[in-house]
Design a protein around this motif. Structure first.
Motif, PDB file in Angstrom:
ATOM      1  N   LYS A   1      -3.484 -61.595  81.529  1.00 59.10           N
ATOM      2  CA  LYS A   1      -3.508 -60.240  82.060  1.00 59.10           C
ATOM      3  C   LYS A   1      -4.877 -60.035  82.716  1.00 59.10           C
ATOM      4  O   LYS A   1      -5.855 -60.655  82.300  1.00 59.10           O
TER       5      LYS A   1
ATOM      6  N   THR B   1      -5.197 -54.020  83.861  1.00 64.46           N
ATOM      7  CA  THR B   1      -4.164 -53.634  82.893  1.00 64.46           C
ATOM      8  C   THR B   1      -4.740 -52.873  81.707  1.00 64.46           C
ATOM      9  O   THR B   1      -3.982 -52.253  80.955  1.00 64.46           O
TER      10      THR B   1
ATOM     11  N   THR C   1      10.492 -50.393  86.956  1.00 66.39           N
ATOM     12  CA  THR C   1      11.125 -51.179  85.898  1.00 66.39           C
ATOM     13  C   THR C   1      12.139 -50.327  85.154  1.00 66.39           C
ATOM     14  O   THR C   1      11.922 -49.124  84.964  1.00 66.39           O
TER      15      THR C   1
ATOM     16  N   ALA D   1      11.051 -57.434  85.542  1.00 64.20           N
ATOM     17  CA  ALA D   1      10.119 -58.100  86.443  1.00 64.20           C
ATOM     18  C   ALA D   1       9.652 -59.431  85.871  1.00 64.20           C
ATOM     19  O   ALA D   1       9.512 -60.427  86.598  1.00 64.20           O
ATOM     20  N   GLN D   2       9.423 -59.459  84.560  1.00 61.56           N
ATOM     21  CA  GLN D   2       8.928 -60.677  83.916  1.00 61.56           C
ATOM     22  C   GLN D   2       9.869 -61.863  84.129  1.00 61.56           C
ATOM     23  O   GLN D   2       9.424 -62.976  84.448  1.00 61.56           O
TER      24      GLN D   2
ATOM     25  N   ASP E   1      11.028 -63.259  88.161  1.00 61.64           N
ATOM     26  CA  ASP E   1      10.117 -63.969  89.054  1.00 61.64           C
ATOM     27  C   ASP E   1       9.982 -65.460  88.759  1.00 61.64           C
ATOM     28  O   ASP E   1       9.364 -66.181  89.539  1.00 61.64           O
TER      29      ASP E   1
ATOM     30  N   PHE F   1       3.684 -63.234  85.507  1.00 59.57           N
ATOM     31  CA  PHE F   1       2.488 -62.498  85.923  1.00 59.57           C
ATOM     32  C   PHE F   1       2.785 -61.042  86.268  1.00 59.57           C
ATOM     33  O   PHE F   1       2.168 -60.124  85.731  1.00 59.57           O
ATOM     34  N   ARG F   2       3.717 -60.798  87.183  1.00 65.67           N
ATOM     35  CA  ARG F   2       3.965 -59.419  87.632  1.00 65.67           C
ATOM     36  C   ARG F   2       4.438 -58.536  86.482  1.00 65.67           C
ATOM     37  O   ARG F   2       3.958 -57.397  86.313  1.00 65.67           O
TER      38      ARG F   2
ATOM     39  N   ASN G   1       1.559 -57.349  84.305  1.00 62.06           N
ATOM     40  CA  ASN G   1       0.293 -56.939  84.911  1.00 62.06           C
ATOM     41  C   ASN G   1       0.348 -55.650  85.707  1.00 62.06           C
ATOM     42  O   ASN G   1      -0.470 -55.443  86.592  1.00 62.06           O
ATOM     43  N   PHE G   2       1.276 -54.754  85.371  1.00 64.49           N
ATOM     44  CA  PHE G   2       1.197 -53.418  85.960  1.00 64.49           C
ATOM     45  C   PHE G   2      -0.109 -52.764  85.489  1.00 64.49           C
ATOM     46  O   PHE G   2      -0.623 -53.058  84.413  1.00 64.49           O
TER      47      PHE G   2
END
Length: 282
Positions: A102, A106, A121, A164-165, A168, A172-173, A176-177
């Motif tokens: 992270k 974050t 999300t 999102a996790q 992808d 990472f995305r 890491n919001f």
């Protein structure tokens, strides 16, 4: 000893020693990009217990507790590191430490809202974690010497956007919001914790207990984690290592449970304190 980053009513930020119900400022934080008074104090090797105050002590209710570190060089998170979490997910036990990163954006304070962009999300999840804060440079250290590099321990909620996790192909995305790493409320030094591998760890959503476990469920213990990571990367003062989460995350429940607007998540680790963050969809 407890070390925190505090903000005074006038906006000034300090590294502070927590003495009972008082916050004792021991280092001022410059108002600049990526400033971090606690990280700098750790890197300088100063002993907060003996540092003279740089401002008047204040009662805790009169200050805002911020994330205890603001700009670590890295935040390394360990995945699938609790035996009970492995059982609930049905995944295989990793053969080696599974890590991801992270970034500093974050970080959120222990009582700060987690603000999520509307529509970003539909599968927002929590993860209660014990975190380690590195105190001295560690490079290629063995397990026997690893704990000498620990400055202290704190609490992390590894907030995750599961859609999102997993969409992808890497994490990472989804990890890491902005604000997806509430941390705090302070760092507790090792002398206050008899055994970091025997601490109760829990999470509550709107007052209902959803995680209730112990750090004894860790598969890879802290010395192994530090040693493993330090083979490949230099660990620096102020770096944070989140050591994994136990069973009870929303993704592992039947039916699955996701966080919504206004939900309050509390994450607690025995002897370290409690995070309390409200989810807001912007």
């Amino acid at each position: 000893m407890r070390i925190a980053r505090i903000q005074r009513a006038d906006g000034a930020v300090f590294a502070a020693r927590i003495d009972g119900d008082l916050a004792v400022p021991v280092a001022a934080e410059a108002p600049r990009f990526m400033a971090d008074a606690v990280r700098d104090l750790i890197a300088d090797g100063a002993d907060p217990a003996v540092l003279a105050p740089v401002a008047d002590p204040l009662p805790l209710p009169e200050v805002t507790l911020l994330s205890p570190v603001a700009a670590p060089q890295k935040i390394v998170c360990i995945g699938l590191n609790y035996a009970d979490h492995i059982r609930e997910t049905g995944l295989d036990t990793p053969e080696r430490v599974l890590s991801f990163v992270k970034t500093a954006h974050t970080l959120a304070g222990p009582y700060e809202d987690v603000v999520v962009p509307e529509g970003a999300t539909a599968q927002l999840d929590w993860e209660a974690e014990l975190a380690v804060v590195i105190g001295t440079v560690a490079r290629d250290v063995g397990p026997a010497e690893a704990m000498a590099h620990v400055f202290g321990y704190t609490v992390v909620n590894d907030v995750s956007a599961r859609d999102a996790q997993f969409a992808d192909g890497q994490w990472f995305r989804g990890k890491n919001f902005d604000g997806f790493c509430p941390i705090g409320p302070w760092i507790v030094t090792p002398g206050e914790i008899a055994d970091p591998h025997a601490l109760a760890i829990s999470a509550r959503v709107n007052g209902e207990t959803v995680q209730d476990s112990s750090t004894k469920e860790m598969i890879f213990k802290i010395p192994e984690i530090i040693s493993y990571l330090s083979r490949y990367m230099t660990l620096h003062p102020g770096d944070v290592i989140a050591t994994g989460t136990p069973y009870g995350v929303g993704m592992g429940r039947t039916p699955r449970l996701w966080l919504g607007d206004g939900d309050v998540v509390e994450v607690e680790v025995e002897g370290l304190g409690t995070l309390r963050n409200t989810v807001r969809f912007a």
